[in-house]
Design a protein around this motif. Structure first.
Motif: not given
Length: 501
Positions: A370-374, A35-37
């Motif tokens: 999230v930082s890995d992806i974006y 849910l945080v993600t």
């Protein structure tokens, strides 16, 4: 067994599953990480769906003791022993960033938080050296810890390390706030949607997510279940599944307010929790511990009973209100596995291995994913991604693998040499027995006066199941999959129910 947090009516209503729908990101698992993600992705303008096989908070988050602390028992010295100083520092920096993010979020949403000292204490004279070692490592990574010779508690202690101003809360209240915000930003959360497989296509094509209700498509799929439900990368073999127990009590008189955790065995974890409102407000005492590898305890109920006996001895008049259990996954080096999944073609990511410290590590994992992806990875996440596997961690992993092999052989040998299922006596209430039909193990149990026979073999990798008498479940001693007495999958790397016999 129902946790204190889950023992109340639920207001959440599942969103509709739209077969064939396409999203930017699909998150698998509606615990704290998921849910945080999802919230971080939705805030970034992404179209997000969260798929949960049971209900929000059903597994780890809804059964945690919910301590948000940077002092974590002996976790720091464990990491330092199996990695090196820079990784220990990065782990703490990531946990600190997570703690700050979550506290800021909870304040903005008016979710109640209690600030407490976190205390790691020695319950035996032999544990004193362990306390002092944790103090030194914690100091080396910038934590303002103190050593204390004595504690004002009714049980014996032999020194402690203390970190002030840590936090605790009701984790289900946190999940409710997160879920509401995800939906407010256009995200969907579908309960009862078990993911059975994910196929990553060419990089220009979306991944396909298979569920019992149909299929979804997404640019990215993030596995935020306790352990990955996909076997690629062999993370199930790198993790050690652990089960531990928590009991809550109404206690007359004054009870210690800090968050306590013993550094030695038998493990004891204590915290308080608010109970009631207004003139009837009081504090309950939560006592946890007695952990063990999943499926490898002769009687789980005996471990729960031991916690109750210990509590009643040191807190006279304590009245049991709830007892429950939680499952955690330990990595060989004490650092979670977070990042892209091998052979996922850049579309599948995972987070696992929080080793009983999911409140900080879940949020740290979300920030990392999230930082890995974006883009925009913090320095601590980059350092954790590039850690080397040292011999000490390799040795721990090999030892875990050897134990899995031994339990696999033991289970099959016991089943093949044991009685036929039709020769078994009817199990006593809340008990289960393994018999065989030909050469195939069968589990027979009695729960609420009803007997049931199911396959005694885990559908994940064929381990023979053992009976958990505290939770009336069939547990796999290999990789931690768990099933109800009637065969429904509860958690673990398995993706199928047990066949009924």
């Amino acid at each position: 067994m129902t946790s204190l947090w889950l023992d109340s009516p639920r207001d959440q209503v599942s969103d509709e599953f739209v077969d064939g729908a396409t999203y930017d990101d699909v998150v698998v698992g509606a615990g704290l990480t998921g849910l945080v993600t999802a919230l971080l992705l939705a805030r970034a303008g992404k179209k997000v769906a969260v798929l949960e096989s049971r209900f929000i908070g059903a597994v780890a988050t809804g059964n945690t003791s919910a301590k948000l602390s940077l002092l974590q028992g002996i976790q720091l010295q464990k990491i330092k022993r199996h990695t090196y100083q820079a990784i220990t520092q990065a782990y703490v920096d990531g946990n600190r960033a997570a703690q700050e993010w979550l506290l800021e979020y909870l304040e903005s949403r008016d979710v109640p938080v209690q600030f407490r000292d976190a205390i790691s204490y020695a319950g035996t004279p032999e544990g004193t050296e362990t306390v002092e070692r944790e103090f030194r490592v914690a100091r080396s990574v910038g934590l303002d810890v103190k050593l204390r010779a004595e504690l004002d508690v009714p049980f014996a202690t032999f020194g402690a390390v203390v970190l002030a101003n840590q936090a605790q809360f009701d984790p289900v209240q946190v999940l409710e706030a997160l879920a509401a915000d995800v939906r407010e930003l256009g995200g969907v959360i579908v309960e009862g949607a078990r993911v059975t497989g994910v196929t990553a296509g060419p990089r220009s094509q979306p991944a396909r997510v298979r569920t019992a209700a149909g299929e979804l498509f997404a640019k990215h799929v993030l596995l935020t279940t306790g352990t990955p439900i996909l076997d690629r990368g062999l993370y199930f073999a790198k993790l050690k599944p652990l089960r531990s127990y928590v009991t809550s009590y109404a206690v007359p008189g004054v009870i210690p307010e800090a968050m306590y955790l013993s550094v030695d065995s038998p493990s004891r974890s204590l915290r308080t929790a608010p109970s009631g409102d207004g003139k009837h407000a009081s504090e309950q005492l939560l006592v946890g511990g007695n952990g063990h590898p999943v499926g490898r305890a002769s009687s789980t109920q005996a471990r729960v009973d031991d916690l109750q006996e210990w509590t009643e001895r040191y807190f006279p008049g304590a009245r049991l209100t709830h007892s429950w259990s939680a499952q955690d996954y330990e990595t060989p080096h004490g650092v979670p596995f977070v990042g892209y999944l091998p052979r996922g073609r850049g579309a599948i990511y995972l987070a696992t291995g929080y080793d009983k410290w999911g409140m900080t590590n879940a949020v740290s994992a979300s920030l990392t994913l999230v930082s890995d992806i974006y883009g925009g990875s913090p320095d601590w996440a980059t350092a954790l991604h590039h850690r080397a596997t040292l011999p000490a961690a390799m040795g721990a992993g090999l030892g875990n693998g050897a134990a899995v092999g031994w339990w696999a052989a033991k289970g099959w040998a016991g089943a093949l040499l044991g009685p036929r299922v039709d020769a078994l006596p009817r199990p006593a209430e809340r008990q289960g027995l393994i018999g065989r039909a030909g050469i195939l193990p069968v589990g027979v149990s009695t729960v609420n006066s009803a007997s049931c026979a199911v396959s005694g073999v885990c559908p994940h990798l064929g381990g023979v199941l053992t009976w958990n008498d505290a939770e009336t479940s069939w547990d796999c001693p290999l990789h931690g999959s768990r099933f109800s007495a009637t065969g429904e999958l509860l958690e673990g790397p398995a993706t199928r129910d047990l066949a009924q016999k």
